[in-house]
Write a protein that holds these residues in place. Structure first.
Motif, PDB file in Angstrom:
ATOM      1  N   ASN A 102      14.183  39.945   5.135  1.00  0.00           N
ATOM      2  CA  ASN A 102      13.333  39.591   6.282  1.00  0.00           C
ATOM      3  C   ASN A 102      12.101  38.815   5.844  1.00  0.00           C
ATOM      4  O   ASN A 102      11.693  37.854   6.493  1.00  0.00           O
ATOM      5  N   VAL A 103      11.494  39.244   4.735  1.00  0.00           N
ATOM      6  CA  VAL A 103      10.302  38.543   4.237  1.00  0.00           C
ATOM      7  C   VAL A 103      10.656  37.125   3.812  1.00  0.00           C
ATOM      8  O   VAL A 103       9.939  36.168   4.129  1.00  0.00           O
ATOM      9  N   MET A 104      11.774  36.989   3.126  1.00  0.00           N
ATOM     10  CA  MET A 104      12.175  35.639   2.690  1.00  0.00           C
ATOM     11  C   MET A 104      12.505  34.755   3.880  1.00  0.00           C
ATOM     12  O   MET A 104      12.197  33.568   3.893  1.00  0.00           O
ATOM     13  N   ARG A 105      13.132  35.331   4.895  1.00  0.00           N
ATOM     14  CA  ARG A 105      13.451  34.561   6.103  1.00  0.00           C
ATOM     15  C   ARG A 105      12.173  34.174   6.844  1.00  0.00           C
ATOM     16  O   ARG A 105      12.039  33.037   7.298  1.00  0.00           O
ATOM     17  N   ALA A 106      11.232  35.107   6.949  1.00  0.00           N
ATOM     18  CA  ALA A 106       9.976  34.820   7.658  1.00  0.00           C
ATOM     19  C   ALA A 106       9.130  33.797   6.905  1.00  0.00           C
ATOM     20  O   ALA A 106       8.427  32.996   7.511  1.00  0.00           O
ATOM     21  N   ALA A 107       9.220  33.817   5.575  1.00  0.00           N
ATOM     22  CA  ALA A 107       8.439  32.866   4.774  1.00  0.00           C
ATOM     23  C   ALA A 107       9.093  31.496   4.725  1.00  0.00           C
ATOM     24  O   ALA A 107       8.485  30.535   4.276  1.00  0.00           O
ATOM     25  N   GLY A 108      10.341  31.418   5.169  1.00  0.00           N
ATOM     26  CA  GLY A 108      11.020  30.123   5.204  1.00  0.00           C
ATOM     27  C   GLY A 108      11.804  29.795   3.953  1.00  0.00           C
ATOM     28  O   GLY A 108      12.245  28.661   3.783  1.00  0.00           O
ATOM     29  N   PHE A 109      12.005  30.783   3.087  1.00  0.00           N
ATOM     30  CA  PHE A 109      12.797  30.536   1.881  1.00  0.00           C
ATOM     31  C   PHE A 109      14.297  30.607   2.144  1.00  0.00           C
ATOM     32  O   PHE A 109      15.088  30.073   1.395  1.00  0.00           O
ATOM     33  N   VAL A 110      14.674  31.302   3.227  1.00  0.00           N
ATOM     34  CA  VAL A 110      16.090  31.459   3.570  1.00  0.00           C
ATOM     35  C   VAL A 110      16.237  31.054   5.026  1.00  0.00           C
ATOM     36  O   VAL A 110      15.397  31.381   5.860  1.00  0.00           O
TER      37      VAL A 110
ATOM     38  N   SER B 162      -0.379  35.738   8.546  1.00  0.00           N
ATOM     39  CA  SER B 162       0.917  35.571   7.892  1.00  0.00           C
ATOM     40  C   SER B 162       1.199  36.723   6.938  1.00  0.00           C
ATOM     41  O   SER B 162       2.327  37.227   6.882  1.00  0.00           O
ATOM     42  N   ALA B 163       0.180  37.138   6.209  1.00  0.00           N
ATOM     43  CA  ALA B 163       0.370  38.253   5.263  1.00  0.00           C
ATOM     44  C   ALA B 163       0.695  39.537   6.007  1.00  0.00           C
ATOM     45  O   ALA B 163       1.570  40.306   5.579  1.00  0.00           O
ATOM     46  N   MET B 164       0.014  39.775   7.120  1.00  0.00           N
ATOM     47  CA  MET B 164       0.294  40.984   7.904  1.00  0.00           C
ATOM     48  C   MET B 164       1.707  40.944   8.465  1.00  0.00           C
ATOM     49  O   MET B 164       2.402  41.958   8.510  1.00  0.00           O
ATOM     50  N   ARG B 165       2.153  39.789   8.908  1.00  0.00           N
ATOM     51  CA  ARG B 165       3.509  39.670   9.446  1.00  0.00           C
ATOM     52  C   ARG B 165       4.538  39.946   8.365  1.00  0.00           C
ATOM     53  O   ARG B 165       5.514  40.667   8.581  1.00  0.00           O
ATOM     54  N   LEU B 166       4.337  39.364   7.194  1.00  0.00           N
ATOM     55  CA  LEU B 166       5.290  39.569   6.099  1.00  0.00           C
ATOM     56  C   LEU B 166       5.321  41.031   5.673  1.00  0.00           C
ATOM     57  O   LEU B 166       6.397  41.584   5.404  1.00  0.00           O
ATOM     58  N   ALA B 167       4.153  41.674   5.617  1.00  0.00           N
ATOM     59  CA  ALA B 167       4.110  43.094   5.252  1.00  0.00           C
ATOM     60  C   ALA B 167       4.828  43.933   6.304  1.00  0.00           C
ATOM     61  O   ALA B 167       5.561  44.870   5.966  1.00  0.00           O
ATOM     62  N   GLY B 168       4.647  43.597   7.565  1.00  0.00           N
ATOM     63  CA  GLY B 168       5.322  44.316   8.637  1.00  0.00           C
ATOM     64  C   GLY B 168       6.833  44.163   8.563  1.00  0.00           C
ATOM     65  O   GLY B 168       7.585  45.126   8.783  1.00  0.00           O
ATOM     66  N   GLU B 169       7.279  42.945   8.245  1.00  0.00           N
ATOM     67  CA  GLU B 169       8.727  42.708   8.114  1.00  0.00           C
ATOM     68  C   GLU B 169       9.310  43.577   7.006  1.00  0.00           C
ATOM     69  O   GLU B 169      10.371  44.177   7.156  1.00  0.00           O
ATOM     70  N   PHE B 170       8.612  43.661   5.894  1.00  0.00           N
ATOM     71  CA  PHE B 170       9.124  44.426   4.756  1.00  0.00           C
ATOM     72  C   PHE B 170       9.105  45.929   5.037  1.00  0.00           C
ATOM     73  O   PHE B 170      10.106  46.624   4.849  1.00  0.00           O
ATOM     74  N   VAL B 171       7.981  46.416   5.521  1.00  0.00           N
ATOM     75  CA  VAL B 171       7.843  47.861   5.753  1.00  0.00           C
ATOM     76  C   VAL B 171       8.804  48.320   6.843  1.00  0.00           C
ATOM     77  O   VAL B 171       9.403  49.400   6.736  1.00  0.00           O
TER      78      VAL B 171
END
Length: 121
Positions: free
Chosen positions: A107-115, A60-69
């Motif tokens: 993208n990170v907020m969407r992937a984490a489910g906050f948006v 999950s952390a790698m996915r979120l980092a990829g979304e942001f970068v």
């Protein structure tokens, strides 16, 4: 301190009942720790639930980092292209880099489910 000396025999005042209650709570805590320790250990020696959770968290952390970068890189690339095409150095890069940063955060907020995602059925 009340725990240093044993209470005199035959006296069961409020301090004695409190010590008994504390001893019972300590015993219960020891039992719960023993049960938790048994549940944590895997009988077959394979990776336990904690290892699987760690791998999932790392994914999950790698996915979120990829979304942001990826958002930042795409914004920077578009800004550089705009600057090269229109000759607006460095404004295109600065503006689109900031927009890429904002898109990465979104993208990170969407992937984490906050948006919620924009598509609805």
């Amino acid at each position: 301190m009340a725990g240093d000396k044993p209470p005199p025999s035959g006296t069961n005042g409020p301090a004695g009942s409190r010590d008994q209650e504390l001893a019972k709570r300590l015993h219960d805590l020891g039992d719960r720790l023993a049960v938790a320790e048994k549940a944590r250990q895997s009988p077959s020696g394979e990776a336990g639930a904690g290892d699987k959770a760690d791998a999932s968290s790392l994914g999950s952390a790698m996915r979120l980092a990829g979304e942001f970068v990826s958002g930042v890189i795409v914004g920077a690339a578009l800004g550089w292209g705009v600057d090269q095409f229109f000759g607006t150095k460095p404004w295109g890069l600065m503006i689109l880099l900031l927009l890429g940063f904002a898109a990465g955060v979104m993208n990170v907020m969407r992937a984490a489910g906050f948006v919620r995602s924009g598509s609805r059925k």
